[in-house]
Design a protein around this motif. Structure first.
Motif, PDB file in Angstrom:
ATOM      1  N   THR A 135     130.619  90.554   7.919  1.00 34.60           N
ATOM      2  CA  THR A 135     131.966  89.268   7.594  1.00 34.60           C
ATOM      3  C   THR A 135     132.401  89.167   9.552  1.00 34.60           C
ATOM      4  OG1 THR A 135     133.213  88.813   5.807  1.00 34.60           O
ATOM      5  CG2 THR A 135     133.903  88.124   7.698  1.00 34.60           C
ATOM      6  N   GLU A 136     132.403  90.542   9.948  1.00 33.25           N
ATOM      7  CA  GLU A 136     132.683  90.735  10.906  1.00 33.25           C
ATOM      8  C   GLU A 136     132.101  90.407  11.980  1.00 33.25           C
ATOM      9  OE1 GLU A 136     136.222  90.562  13.632  1.00 33.25           O
ATOM     10  OE2 GLU A 136     136.491  91.317  12.142  1.00 33.25           O
ATOM     11  N   ALA A 137     130.618  91.035  12.164  1.00 35.10           N
ATOM     12  CA  ALA A 137     129.729  90.559  12.799  1.00 35.10           C
ATOM     13  C   ALA A 137     129.250  89.659  13.115  1.00 35.10           C
ATOM     14  CB  ALA A 137     128.545  91.664  12.019  1.00 35.10           C
ATOM     15  N   ALA A 138     128.931  88.105  11.150  1.00 34.37           N
ATOM     16  CA  ALA A 138     128.798  87.039  12.303  1.00 34.37           C
ATOM     17  C   ALA A 138     130.344  86.076  12.173  1.00 34.37           C
ATOM     18  CB  ALA A 138     129.048  86.669  10.403  1.00 34.37           C
ATOM     19  N   ARG A 139     130.802  86.591  12.709  1.00 41.24           N
ATOM     20  CA  ARG A 139     132.549  85.863  12.879  1.00 41.24           C
ATOM     21  C   ARG A 139     132.091  85.226  14.309  1.00 41.24           C
ATOM     22  NH1 ARG A 139     137.236  86.192  10.637  1.00 41.24           N
ATOM     23  NH2 ARG A 139     136.402  88.377  10.290  1.00 41.24           N
ATOM     24  N   VAL A 140     130.915  84.429  14.270  1.00 38.84           N
ATOM     25  CA  VAL A 140     130.281  84.192  16.107  1.00 38.84           C
ATOM     26  C   VAL A 140     130.018  82.798  15.482  1.00 38.84           C
ATOM     27  CG1 VAL A 140     129.494  86.020  16.857  1.00 38.84           C
ATOM     28  CG2 VAL A 140     128.011  84.587  15.129  1.00 38.84           C
ATOM     29  N   GLU A 141     130.356  81.976  16.520  1.00 36.09           N
ATOM     30  CA  GLU A 141     129.973  80.489  16.467  1.00 36.09           C
ATOM     31  C   GLU A 141     128.060  80.078  17.770  1.00 36.09           C
ATOM     32  OE1 GLU A 141     132.199  77.554  15.284  1.00 36.09           O
ATOM     33  OE2 GLU A 141     133.653  79.550  14.658  1.00 36.09           O
ATOM     34  N   PRO A 142     127.961  79.367  16.280  1.00 36.59           N
ATOM     35  CA  PRO A 142     126.234  79.063  16.969  1.00 36.59           C
ATOM     36  C   PRO A 142     125.843  78.087  17.520  1.00 36.59           C
ATOM     37  CG  PRO A 142     126.545  79.165  14.464  1.00 36.59           C
ATOM     38  CD  PRO A 142     127.799  78.941  14.788  1.00 36.59           C
ATOM     39  N   GLY A 143     125.586  78.047  18.505  1.00 34.35           N
ATOM     40  CA  GLY A 143     125.659  76.430  19.204  1.00 34.35           C
ATOM     41  C   GLY A 143     124.857  75.014  18.617  1.00 34.35           C
ATOM     42  N   PRO A 144     124.865  74.104  18.404  1.00 33.49           N
ATOM     43  CA  PRO A 144     123.660  72.895  17.942  1.00 33.49           C
ATOM     44  C   PRO A 144     122.916  73.619  17.287  1.00 33.49           C
ATOM     45  CG  PRO A 144     124.210  72.597  20.103  1.00 33.49           C
ATOM     46  CD  PRO A 144     125.093  73.823  20.634  1.00 33.49           C
ATOM     47  N   PRO A 145     121.885  72.013  16.689  1.00 33.10           N
ATOM     48  CA  PRO A 145     120.764  73.156  16.070  1.00 33.10           C
ATOM     49  C   PRO A 145     119.943  72.710  16.843  1.00 33.10           C
ATOM     50  CG  PRO A 145     121.932  71.554  14.911  1.00 33.10           C
ATOM     51  CD  PRO A 145     122.670  72.010  15.526  1.00 33.10           C
ATOM     52  N   ASP A 146     118.896  73.048  17.350  1.00 30.62           N
ATOM     53  CA  ASP A 146     117.560  72.554  18.023  1.00 30.62           C
ATOM     54  C   ASP A 146     116.934  71.136  16.935  1.00 30.62           C
ATOM     55  OD1 ASP A 146     115.948  74.417  15.878  1.00 30.62           O
ATOM     56  OD2 ASP A 146     115.583  75.172  16.879  1.00 30.62           O
ATOM     57  N   ASP A 147     116.197  70.973  17.585  1.00 32.01           N
ATOM     58  CA  ASP A 147     114.964  69.904  16.880  1.00 32.01           C
ATOM     59  C   ASP A 147     114.822  70.154  15.391  1.00 32.01           C
ATOM     60  OD1 ASP A 147     115.253  68.087  19.364  1.00 32.01           O
ATOM     61  OD2 ASP A 147     112.915  68.970  19.775  1.00 32.01           O
ATOM     62  N   ILE A 148     114.769  71.443  14.938  1.00 32.87           N
ATOM     63  CA  ILE A 148     114.164  72.026  13.530  1.00 32.87           C
ATOM     64  C   ILE A 148     115.232  72.008  12.891  1.00 32.87           C
ATOM     65  CG2 ILE A 148     111.764  71.878  14.131  1.00 32.87           C
ATOM     66  CD1 ILE A 148     112.093  74.430  14.362  1.00 32.87           C
ATOM     67  N   GLY A 149     116.101  72.407  13.596  1.00 33.93           N
ATOM     68  CA  GLY A 149     117.744  72.660  12.425  1.00 33.93           C
ATOM     69  C   GLY A 149     117.590  73.970  12.506  1.00 33.93           C
ATOM     70  N   TRP A 150     117.486  74.667  13.826  1.00 29.84           N
ATOM     71  CA  TRP A 150     117.506  76.200  13.721  1.00 29.84           C
ATOM     72  C   TRP A 150     118.926  76.446  14.685  1.00 29.84           C
ATOM     73  CZ3 TRP A 150     114.297  80.541  12.122  1.00 29.84           C
ATOM     74  CH2 TRP A 150     113.621  80.425  10.793  1.00 29.84           C
ATOM     75  N   THR A 206     120.860  79.541  17.818  1.00 23.28           N
ATOM     76  CA  THR A 206     120.386  80.161  18.091  1.00 23.28           C
ATOM     77  C   THR A 206     121.880  80.578  18.815  1.00 23.28           C
ATOM     78  OG1 THR A 206     118.615  79.259  18.954  1.00 23.28           O
ATOM     79  CG2 THR A 206     119.757  80.976  20.339  1.00 23.28           C
ATOM     80  N   PHE A 207     122.139  81.931  18.904  1.00 18.21           N
ATOM     81  CA  PHE A 207     123.815  82.897  18.971  1.00 18.21           C
ATOM     82  C   PHE A 207     123.200  83.658  19.265  1.00 18.21           C
ATOM     83  CE2 PHE A 207     123.381  82.472  14.744  1.00 18.21           C
ATOM     84  CZ  PHE A 207     123.397  83.650  13.854  1.00 18.21           C
ATOM     85  N   ASP A 208     124.259  84.421  20.334  1.00 14.68           N
ATOM     86  CA  ASP A 208     123.957  85.592  20.498  1.00 14.68           C
ATOM     87  C   ASP A 208     124.878  86.520  19.481  1.00 14.68           C
ATOM     88  OD1 ASP A 208     122.906  85.416  22.823  1.00 14.68           O
ATOM     89  OD2 ASP A 208     124.411  85.164  23.482  1.00 14.68           O
ATOM     90  N   LEU A 209     124.861  87.649  19.347  1.00 10.74           N
ATOM     91  CA  LEU A 209     125.732  88.771  18.243  1.00 10.74           C
ATOM     92  C   LEU A 209     125.154  90.230  18.333  1.00 10.74           C
ATOM     93  CD1 LEU A 209     126.054  88.024  14.913  1.00 10.74           C
ATOM     94  CD2 LEU A 209     123.738  88.833  14.188  1.00 10.74           C
ATOM     95  N   ARG A 210     126.190  91.131  17.951  1.00 17.42           N
ATOM     96  CA  ARG A 210     126.139  92.270  18.380  1.00 17.42           C
ATOM     97  C   ARG A 210     125.974  93.175  17.510  1.00 17.42           C
ATOM     98  NH1 ARG A 210     127.788  93.149  23.287  1.00 17.42           N
ATOM     99  NH2 ARG A 210     128.402  95.681  22.900  1.00 17.42           N
ATOM    100  N   LEU A 211     125.017  93.908  16.435  1.00 15.83           N
ATOM    101  CA  LEU A 211     125.459  94.994  15.082  1.00 15.83           C
ATOM    102  C   LEU A 211     125.321  95.713  15.290  1.00 15.83           C
ATOM    103  CD1 LEU A 211     122.155  92.351  14.026  1.00 15.83           C
ATOM    104  CD2 LEU A 211     124.761  92.329  13.655  1.00 15.83           C
TER     105      LEU A 211
END
Length: 315
Positions: free
Chosen positions: A252-267, A269-274
């Motif tokens: 949960t803690e690592a996934a606590r990020v806000e992704p940007g809007p989806p691209d043309d195919i609905g994917w 992109t965002f930065d994460l720290r593991l």
């Protein structure tokens, strides 16, 4: 739940001149017929209820009679059956005392309430340790618990840290493992009880901070520890399914990020720290075809190698 209704009827009638069946039915949101059935059940259990028909009549308790419930509702009495969840009371050396207290509490209830109050005890079992793990050694838990409950300083020998004097603030049971939360030279830290090699309860009284909240401190401490491990930066693309499953894969803690809007195919992109590249590879593999590593290249290549090996093995 019927037990809650029976308790409420008694509490509404105690210390009053009584109520009509219609008044009780309206207050409890049941039918008058249900009220009369409940009154019959209470009478059969020995509660001195009597009814009087006609103008000014109603349902009354014998003058001066009081229950032993101290205002508790049926739900509250059922919840009390959770005291001494298997393992917890035994670890603290209070198993027999808790069982005796539960027995006395049940004996204080009228007969119809005892069965409902016993439901939680008979139908819920908490197996605290995780799968494939044996319960943790409780070590000096009895001495530690005494210091916590009595509010006394505790002198411990804690592995390489040596001997130190602590001001105990609380105990936490996490997945079958006990932790002592205590202040040492102004810092509040946690100590795994199984690693305490010796413990002596001292006579010095501890002054507990008025604003200390054990549950809140523990939650903050766990979150801070999780964040401290997240040192490996990476950039990912995830499908909607991968984004939904991300907390399961990386926490949960690592996934606590806000992704940007989806691209043309609905994917997304965002930065994460593991934690590390090795840990990241293991975690992201669980997302299968729903994840793409953008950076770093080394992680991207490692994930590709895993995918190629899986495909070859299952060709």
């Amino acid at each position: 739940m019927r037990s809650s209704r029976l308790v409420e009827i008694m509490l509404r009638l105690e210390g009053t001149r009584g109520s009509t069946a219609q008044e009780l039915a309206d207050a409890l949101e049941v039918s008058v017929r249900t009220v009369y059935r409940d009154v019959a059940a209470l009478s059969a259990a020995g509660v001195p209820l009597w009814t009087e028909s006609g103008p000014g009549g109603g349902i009354r308790l014998l003058d001066g009679w009081q229950s032993n419930l101290s205002g508790m509702t049926g739900a509250e009495t059922s919840a009390l059956m959770l005291l001494g969840v298997p393992g917890i009371a035994d670890d603290l050396g209070l198993g027999d005392v808790t069982a005796a207290a539960r027995s006395k509490l049940l004996d204080a209830f009228p007969l119809p309430l005892r069965a409902d109050a016993q439901v939680w005890r008979d139908r819920l079992y908490v197996d605290a340790p995780g799968w494939f793990r044996t319960p943790s050694d409780t070590g000096r838990l009895h001495e530690v618990a005494r210091a916590v409950l009595e509010g006394c300083e505790l002198q411990i020998s804690y592995g390489r840290a040596g001997t130190r004097i602590l001001e105990p603030l609380g105990l936490v049971a996490k997945a079958g493992v006990w932790y002592l939360v205590a202040s040492n030279r102004g810092r509040i830290l946690s100590y795994r009880v199984s690693r305490i090699e010796a413990a002596d309860v001292l006579d010095t009284e501890v002054t507990r901070p008025d604003d200390f909240d054990l549950a809140a401190w523990w939650a903050d401490s766990v979150a801070e520890f999780d964040r401290s491990l997240l040192r490996f930066p990476c950039r990912l693309r995830l499908s909607e399914t991968g984004l939904r499953r991300l907390p399961e894969a990386v926490g949960t803690e690592a996934a606590r990020v806000e992704p940007g809007p989806p691209d043309d195919i609905g994917w997304f992109t965002f930065d994460l720290r593991l934690e590390t590249e090795e840990v990241a590879l293991h975690q992201l593999t669980a997302l299968g075809a729903d994840v793409e590593v953008v950076e770093p290249r080394s992680l991207r290549e490692a994930l590709r190698e895993v995918g190629t090996a899986v495909a070859a093995r299952n060709a």
